[in-house]
Design an enzyme around this catalytic site. Structure first.
Site, PDB file in Angstrom:
ATOM      1  N   CYS A  79     -18.184   0.532  35.801  1.00  0.00           N
ATOM      2  CA  CYS A  79     -17.414   1.584  36.474  1.00  0.00           C
ATOM      3  C   CYS A  79     -18.122   2.941  36.364  1.00  0.00           C
ATOM      4  CB  CYS A  79     -15.980   1.624  35.944  1.00  0.00           C
ATOM      5  SG  CYS A  79     -14.842   2.498  37.053  1.00  0.00           S
ATOM      6  N   HIS A 167     -14.068  -3.847  36.562  1.00  0.00           N
ATOM      7  CA  HIS A 167     -13.883  -4.023  35.116  1.00  0.00           C
ATOM      8  C   HIS A 167     -13.815  -5.514  34.767  1.00  0.00           C
ATOM      9  CE1 HIS A 167     -13.149   0.162  33.844  1.00  0.00           C
ATOM     10  NE2 HIS A 167     -12.721   0.324  35.087  1.00  0.00           N
ATOM     11  N   GLU A 169     -13.711  -6.781  31.857  1.00  0.00           N
ATOM     12  CA  GLU A 169     -13.057  -6.983  30.564  1.00  0.00           C
ATOM     13  C   GLU A 169     -11.556  -7.223  30.676  1.00  0.00           C
ATOM     14  OE1 GLU A 169     -13.198  -2.437  31.157  1.00  0.00           O
ATOM     15  OE2 GLU A 169     -14.371  -4.208  31.701  1.00  0.00           O
ATOM     16  N   GLY A 222       1.081  -6.455   1.019  1.00  0.00           N
ATOM     17  CA  GLY A 222       1.755  -7.673   1.455  1.00  0.00           C
ATOM     18  C   GLY A 222       1.393  -8.041   2.876  1.00  0.00           C
ATOM     19  N   GLY A 223       0.704  -7.141   3.590  1.00  0.00           N
ATOM     20  CA  GLY A 223       0.314  -7.391   4.976  1.00  0.00           C
ATOM     21  C   GLY A 223      -0.984  -8.169   5.085  1.00  0.00           C
ATOM     22  N   VAL A 224      -1.327  -8.522   6.326  1.00  0.00           N
ATOM     23  CA  VAL A 224      -2.495  -9.361   6.594  1.00  0.00           C
ATOM     24  C   VAL A 224      -3.789  -8.669   6.161  1.00  0.00           C
ATOM     25  CG1 VAL A 224      -3.843 -10.496   8.402  1.00  0.00           C
ATOM     26  CG2 VAL A 224      -1.351 -10.506   8.521  1.00  0.00           C
ATOM     27  N   SER A 226      -4.624  -6.139   4.013  1.00  0.00           N
ATOM     28  CA  SER A 226      -4.920  -5.962   2.590  1.00  0.00           C
ATOM     29  C   SER A 226      -5.085  -7.317   1.895  1.00  0.00           C
ATOM     30  CB  SER A 226      -3.833  -5.129   1.896  1.00  0.00           C
ATOM     31  OG  SER A 226      -2.605  -5.816   1.820  1.00  0.00           O
TER      32      SER A 226
END
Length: 509
Positions: A79, A167, A169, A222-224, A226
């Protein structure tokens, strides 16, 4: 040395999407501002120029220095990138009388061009531009056209330099991934060797070399992110990693106990710090959202520092920073306007004297999950919904009290549990309950009530940058409402949030 593609960013909303598509081909790539990119070395196999909100005809349009790239390395302009390659090297770019926005179909393809190898003649592409290339420079050849755009794609004679005005993508370009594959594999010669397994192997080796015999402290949430960061560090240095999990009193029901048990099951060295009373006492009487975040952030640092000071000789702080955070800090226009302050640990005070180690800083969220799977992590770690760093504090609108936290924990527990029980949890990207600062009249038995209102929130997304509300079944929502009202004394009304991001945000504060 890891082979890679460089993507030069001119400020397009689609730049990260280009990177995602290239990485889906198992080819590593990095995004840099067009005016601050490293000199290409032997690891760089090709360069992509992104789109831009600017017109190349604007006085303040980006002017990249491509002297170390054009004619020396494969180059693909997308583009704005294509229009710059035409405009800057002697062609003509003008405001089009036939502006193309949205779907278009190719009407001509040079089937001898390696860029269009295997692409069907009437392939659908996605256009998003007001300018068009009216005249190509000398030595530029048309290799694709649409009904309205003659110079939809071109190649420079004697170079592996290409430009496309559409584009590839975005999903609406139905064979866009094949075109990008033709570019990065056939034209640039990339080996498609960048896989989750190879990332784990390379990263663990680099961490071993970087950290030596040093000790590392990492704040778990506790998350993905970390969790995966912790497992990479654990694989590299074992028990020289100490993880700290802080209970700020604003977690989900039983979250502190459950997460600690899960982490110990993984063999991680984890310290649990129960500090809920301290957080809630500092938040008493505070209603302004940004002030809540700042209090929670500073209190977290105080608690984290107290726990970390017990660990002697620690030299590094591990963080689960991921690539969108890195890109944001390097963006063409600098960090975007603050909508709300970042909820990760962020900058720790200088007196802690710890160096940062961020093993995930080159990965997108979906890639973090794939790396976690390669590490052998179970779905209960990898498929967890994102949860805000300030926790339930930003889901309690207005002042935070222990009673409000209890009400929200109970309502939230019912909603999340029912999503899991009825097989809907993995169809939702993020879900939660918001306690509103209003009360409404209700009738329960023969009594008139005046109690709290909660809003259910469930969204679909890939990265949280945009999100749409989930079309959960009406009968499911009815059962959730009934169970909350019947089991959580103090709530007599449940509503469902059907706003998307943008214009709304996922969280209410």
């Amino acid at each position: 040395m890891q082979e890679k593609i460089l993507i030069l960013d001119f400020g397009s909303q689609y730049t990260q999407l280009i990177a995602r598509r290239v990485r889906e081909l198992n080819v590593y790539c990095e995004i840099y501002p067009y005016n601050r990119y490293p000199a290409p070395d032997s690891s760089v196999k090709g360069v992509i120029l992104s789109g831009s909100p600017f017109s190349v005809r604007d006085e303040k349009a980006p002017q990249p220095d491509l002297s170390a790239i054009k004619g020396r390395l494969p180059l693909l302009g997308v583009c704005f990138g294509a229009q710059y390659l035409a405009h800057h090297f002697g062609g003509e770019v003008k405001a089009s009388n036939k502006r193309e926005y949205g779907r278009a179909n190719l009407t001509h393809i040079d089937d001898q061009s390696p860029l269009f190898n295997g692409i069907s003649k009437h392939s659908q592409v996605w256009m998003s531009h007001g300018d068009t290339i009216e005249k190509l420079p000398a030595g530029y050849q048309v290799i694709a056209s649409t009904a309205d755009v003659d110079n939809a794609a071109f190649k420079v004679e004697g170079e592996t330099t290409y430009g496309i005005q559409f584009h590839p993508e975005v999903y609406h370009s139905t064979e866009g991934k094949e075109l990008l594959r033709n570019y990065v594999v056939d034209i640039c010669g990339c080996t498609q060797s960048w896989t989750p397994d190879s990332f784990v192997e390379t990263t663990v080796a680099e961490l071993k070399q970087k950290l030596g015999e040093d000790r590392v402290i990492l704040g778990l949430s506790g998350g993905v992110d970390s969790t995966v960061a912790a497992m990479l560090l654990h694989r590299a240095i074992g028990n020289r990693l100490t993880c700290i999990f802080v209970d700020n009193g604003l977690l989900r029901k039983d979250e502190f106990k459950t997460v600690l048990e899960n982490y110990k099951e993984l063999g991680l060295n984890v310290i649990g710090s129960e500090a809920g009373d301290l957080f809630l006492s500092r938040l008493a009487g505070v209603t302004e959202p940004e002030k809540k975040r700042k209090i929670i952030g500073s209190t977290f640092i105080d608690v984290f520092d107290k726990e970390a000071s017990q660990i002697k000789d620690a030299k590094w702080l591990g963080q689960g920073t991921i690539y969108p955070d890195v890109i944001e800090s390097l963006s063409v226009n600098g960090p975007s306007q603050t909508i709300k302050s970042h909820h990760n640990v962020g900058g720790l005070p200088d007196y802690m004297k710890l160096q940062l180690v961020e093993p995930l800083r080159l990965l997108f969220k979906d890639e973090v999950r794939r790396v976690g799977k390669s590490l052998g992590l179970a779905d209960k770690f990898l498929q967890r919904h994102p949860f805000p760093g300030p926790g339930l504090a930003i889901r309690i609108l207005g002042e935070i009290t222990p009673e409000k936290v209890r009400l929200l924990q109970e309502a939230d527990h019912i909603f999340i549990s029912m999503l899991q029980e009825e097989g809907l949890y993995h169809q939702v990207w993020q879900a939660g309950v918001i306690l509103l600062p209003v009360q409404s009249v209700g009738v329960m038995g023969d009594e008139r009530t005046y109690e709290s209102v909660v809003a259910l929130r469930a969204v679909e997304s890939t990265d949280g940058m945009t999100a749409d509300w989930c079309h959960l079944p009406y009968d499911f929502l009815a059962r959730v409402s009934n169970r909350i009202i019947n089991n959580v004394r103090g709530i007599n009304r449940v509503v469902y949030d059907i706003s998307s991001k943008p214009p709304a945000t996922i969280e209410w504060e």
